[in-house]
Design an enzyme around this catalytic site. Sequence first.
Site, PDB file in Angstrom:
ATOM      1  N   ASP A 192       0.839  -1.209   0.000  1.00 45.19           N
ATOM      2  CA  ASP A 192       0.000   0.000   0.000  1.00 45.19           C
ATOM      3  C   ASP A 192       0.873   1.258   0.000  1.00 45.19           C
ATOM      4  O   ASP A 192       0.603   2.229  -0.700  1.00 45.19           O
ATOM      5  CB  ASP A 192      -0.872   0.093   1.267  1.00 45.19           C
ATOM      6  CG  ASP A 192      -1.901  -1.013   1.357  1.00 45.19           C
ATOM      7  OD1 ASP A 192      -2.322  -1.513   0.310  1.00 45.19           O
ATOM      8  OD2 ASP A 192      -2.282  -1.369   2.488  1.00 45.19           O
ATOM      9  N   GLU A 193       1.892   1.203   0.846  1.00 39.84           N
ATOM     10  CA  GLU A 193       2.781   2.350   0.987  1.00 39.84           C
ATOM     11  C   GLU A 193       3.490   2.651  -0.346  1.00 39.84           C
ATOM     12  O   GLU A 193       3.557   3.795  -0.780  1.00 39.84           O
ATOM     13  CB  GLU A 193       3.829   2.027   2.065  1.00 39.84           C
ATOM     14  CG  GLU A 193       4.177   3.179   2.950  1.00 39.84           C
ATOM     15  CD  GLU A 193       5.162   2.757   4.040  1.00 39.84           C
ATOM     16  OE1 GLU A 193       6.245   3.340   4.081  1.00 39.84           O
ATOM     17  OE2 GLU A 193       4.844   1.852   4.847  1.00 39.84           O
ATOM     18  N   GLY A 194       3.986   1.589  -0.970  1.00 40.58           N
ATOM     19  CA  GLY A 194       4.691   1.747  -2.248  1.00 40.58           C
ATOM     20  C   GLY A 194       3.764   2.266  -3.338  1.00 40.58           C
ATOM     21  O   GLY A 194       4.144   3.141  -4.118  1.00 40.58           O
TER      22      GLY A 194
END
Length: 452
Positions: A192-194
């Site tokens: 998600d962060e990426g």
Amino acid sequence: MRSSGGLRLPRAAYPLGLSVCLLLYVAYIKWHWASGAQALLSITEVASGGRGGQRTRIPPAMAPLSHQAFYGIMFDAGSTGTRVHIFHFSQRPGETPTLKRETFKALEPGLSAYADDIEKSTLGIQELLDVAKQDIPFNFWKATPLVLKATAGLRLLPGEKAQKLLQKVKEVFKASPFLVRDDCVSIMNGTDEGVSAWITVNFLTGRLENPGSRNVGMLDLGGGSTQISFLPRSEDTLQAAPPGHLTALQMFNRTYRLYAHSYLGLGLMSARLAILGGVEGQPAPDGKELVSPCLPPSFRGEWEHAEIAYRIAGQDTGSLHELCANRVSSVLHNQVHRTEEVKEVEFYAFSYYYDLAADVGLIDMKKGGSLLVGDFELAAQYVCRTAEVRPLSSPFACMDLTYISLLLQELGFPRSKVLQLTRKIHNIETSWALGATFHYIESLGRQKSLAS
Ligand SMILES: *[C@@H]1O[C@H](CO)[C@@H](O)[C@H](O)[C@H]1NC(C)=O
Ligand SMILES: *[C@@H]1O[C@H](CO)[C@@H](O)[C@H](O)[C@H]1NC(C)=O
């Protein structure tokens, strides 16, 4: 990506993707309730007509052509602190929205510090909410989504403690005057962060505006994990991607099939431990000293990682660089999926990639810059050789640079590949928060159009 403190008021504005209507729809449907503005109704009707096939009741010609503002509030609950990002967008009907400015405030410590005293965590959240209230005109509050996403710090707490903290935050949010949904508080995983960081970078470089434009890839190196995200064009890349490395992303009325993966345990600090021969979460057996060819031969010291202290030392045999490279290669062996297509994609790299390049002077500490993947190897060779004769500024410099250089090569980057290293694009911090805000607003739009 890690963010840093300070109030930022960037001036520049950026165009964004195709789906103007969608964002308008999300932001204004509430607002017209709040303000009773009849003209805005026509925009929302037109927008939902485009997506859901509703009929337009008021001619679009009546829509105002002046810029309309909308806002988004994103809390980033990280391991060391909680930060609020307040984004001010502006959009003209039928045109792409622009980011007018961002207000930012950070507080320490992180939420996880309150695991055993949950009531106390609300004070900081409240303080940051007050910043948002001061920053956003009150007639926009009801239409402005309020979201908190937690990263590493909360991911590491036992499930129940993390859930209790998040529940508390949700209560505080629900009592606020902003737009609060049931999914307003969540823990992000590395993917998600990426993906969110990928959205940020591509938005800020104007690549989401035009479906034909080439997108840029994103490389991030944190303490615990490392991420790579890019939009493949080659069918071979899609076919060869291991399970879990592809993510479908709906953004601005387009569906992207991203190659996005987070390698847990290959962040810089976790990699150091692996290179030293330690095991995550465990002290060295009998307090044994961890000896590595990647540390200067004369070095002996203590290193703390994940709240465990390790005794570490260099070893004085042979050529530091060669032995260290062998050791790092064995740690990376079969850990990383190599993609051929990364050679052809423009990549931006963040966090420790930036910090280490700046530390050895490959890029400007403040402005960043570009370098060749091979520059990391040259720097590693130089630093490791120097370490044999005199102490380094950091005993880890030889290890870290060797690691970065080999990690990039394992991911498929040739030495001749150019990387962009930056903290800001057009004066906006390149954190995942902006991308995650768009992503959230987009999902609100989808829920709305399904419901209508
Ligand atoms: C989304 O794209 C489709 C075609 O790709 C188009 O027909 C539709 O009007 C667009 N919707 C919005 C809200 O822009
Ligand atoms: C990460 O979380 C998202 C939901 O936010 C989920 O769809 C995805 O499968 C998760 N990925 C991994 C690798 O756990």
